[in-house]
Design an enzyme around this catalytic site. Sequence first.
Site, PDB file in Angstrom:
ATOM      1  N   HIS A  22      17.766  50.514 -36.734  1.00 52.54           N
ATOM      2  CA  HIS A  22      17.691  51.989 -36.846  1.00 52.54           C
ATOM      3  C   HIS A  22      17.516  52.646 -35.484  1.00 52.54           C
ATOM      4  CE1 HIS A  22      16.792  51.231 -41.167  1.00 52.54           C
ATOM      5  NE2 HIS A  22      16.096  50.219 -40.655  1.00 52.54           N
ATOM      6  N   GLU A  72      33.390  55.088 -22.007  1.00 54.89           N
ATOM      7  CA  GLU A  72      33.598  56.192 -22.961  1.00 54.89           C
ATOM      8  C   GLU A  72      35.026  56.181 -23.504  1.00 54.89           C
ATOM      9  OE1 GLU A  72      31.200  59.935 -21.439  1.00 54.89           O
ATOM     10  OE2 GLU A  72      31.993  58.791 -19.772  1.00 54.89           O
ATOM     11  N   LYS A 126      25.823  62.155 -10.026  1.00 56.28           N
ATOM     12  CA  LYS A 126      26.299  61.469 -11.231  1.00 56.28           C
ATOM     13  C   LYS A 126      27.012  60.153 -10.966  1.00 56.28           C
ATOM     14  CE  LYS A 126      26.814  63.713 -14.913  1.00 56.28           C
ATOM     15  NZ  LYS A 126      26.265  63.429 -16.212  1.00 56.28           N
ATOM     16  N   SER A 134      30.920  63.241 -10.530  1.00 56.68           N
ATOM     17  CA  SER A 134      31.166  64.561 -11.107  1.00 56.68           C
ATOM     18  C   SER A 134      31.598  65.496  -9.988  1.00 56.68           C
ATOM     19  CB  SER A 134      29.872  65.076 -11.743  1.00 56.68           C
ATOM     20  OG  SER A 134      29.879  66.491 -11.781  1.00 56.68           O
TER      21      SER A 134
END
Length: 460
Positions: free
Chosen positions: A158, A292, A285, A279
Site C-alpha cells: 500500500h 517517465e 533540476k 530544466s
Amino acid sequence: MSANKIWGGRFEKGPASIMEDINVSIDFDKRLAEQDLAGSEAHAAMLAKTGILEKTDSDAIAEGLATIRAELAHGKFPFRREFEDIHMNVEARLTELIGEAAGRLHTARSRNDQVATDFRLWVREACGRIRAGLTALQTALVVLAEKHADVIMPGFTHMQPAQPVTFGHHCLAYVEMAERDKGRFADAQKRMNESPLGAAALAGTPFPIDRTMTAKALGFSGPMRNSLDAVSARDFALEFLADAAICSVHLSRLAEEIVLWSSPAYGFIRLSDAFSTGSSIMPQKRNPDAAELVRAKVGRVLGAFVGLLTVVKGLPLAYAKDLQEDKEPVFAAADALDLSLAALSGMLGDLTINPAAMMRAAEKGYPTATDLADWLVKNLKMPFRDAHSVAAKAVAKAESLNVGLKDVPLAELQSVEPRITKDVFAVLSLESSVAARTSFGGTAPSRVKEQIAHWKGQLP
Ligand code: ARG
C-alpha cells in the site's frame, strides 16, 4: 491518371487522388521490404523446382531479386507511392530490371498470402529482438542485484512501510517479470511460425506448388493448413501486441520506481548525467525523463493492441483491406518496446545507489513489528493473533516515545507484555529482520545470493 499497370486491366481510368491517398501503404509497409524479398525468393525457387516456371525465367527473377536486395541494402531502392504497397513496388522494380519474366513471379500467389507471410516474418523477428532486449535488461538488473545483494531498503505494501527488504531482492523481482515476458514472446513466436504462403488469394491454387518447400526456406515449421485462415488470420499480431502490452506495463512499473527513487524525497538512486535532463528554468533540476517516457509508452502499446483488436473484430473471412491497418500499430508497439528496453538497460547500468538513504527510509514506520510478533509466537507460544495485538501496542508505545521499536526500553515493552525479555532486541533490527527471511523466495541476503547464482547460470 492512367489505370494501374499491375491490376488495372479492366479499368479505363486511374484512381482519384483521394483514393490513392487512402489506399497507399508503401509509406509504412516499406518496412516489410526484406521480408517481401525473402518471400519472393522462396516462391521463385519453388516455382522453378516444381517446373511451374522455366529455368530461364526463374534465373532471371532470381538475378533481378538479388539486384533489388543490393539496392535495398544501399538505400537505393525507389519506393514509389504510385505502386501502392511494398509487394507491387518490388514487382514493378523487377519488371524494370528484367522485363517480361517479372510478370511470371506472381503465378500461384496473391498479395493476400504474400502480405500475411511478410508480416509473420517481421513479427517473428520482432519477438526475437524484444526477447534479446529483455535479456539485456535482466543482465543489468542482476549486475545491480549482485552489487547490492544485502543493501537494505524499505519494502512497501500500500506504499506504506511494511518490512525491510534487500535492494538485490527488489531488482530480482523485475528479472522474474522479464522472464515471463520472454516466455510469452517465445510462445507467440512459436505459434505464429507457420507459413501462409501458397494460400494464394484465399482458396489455394490449381498449380502444383510445394508449400512445404517455401515454408522451410523461410524458416517456418510448415504450411498453414487452411488457406482461408492463412490469409485472414491476424491473431499472431494480436498476440504480439498483447504480450507487448503486458511487457510494457512491467517496464512502466520499474520506470515508476526509478522516477520515485531518484526524487530527492527518496534519494535512493542517482541517475547518471547521461540519463538525466535539466530544466530550462530551474537550474537545480535532474529530471528522469527517460524513465517517465518508458512509463508513458504503455499508452501507445496498449492503444495499438486495442486498435488492432477493433480492426479485426467482426471481419468476415477471408482477406479484407481492413487488414492493411494491422501494420502501423505493430510497428509502433515494437519500436516503443525496443526503445524502452534500451533506455531502461542504459539507466540501470549507469545509476548509483545511496544505501544510507535507503536505510534511513527503512527505519521509518516500525517495519520490524512483524518480527516482534513472530518472537512472541516463538518464545512465549502466543497465538499469532494475540502476538499481533501486543506488537501493535508496542508500536503505539514507540510512537508515544518518538523512537524506533528497537530503542523502546525493555521496561516499557514489559508494561505491554511482562514476559518479554531482553532477547527480543536481537530480532528488532533491520539487519536481523532481513537475514531471518530465509524461506524460499525470501529477502534474506543468503537467499538473494542463491537467486543471483541461478540467474547468472541462466543468462548468457
Ligand atoms: N497492402 C495490402 C495489405 O497490407 C496487401 C494486400 C492487398 N490485397 C488486396 N487484395 N488488395 O494488406
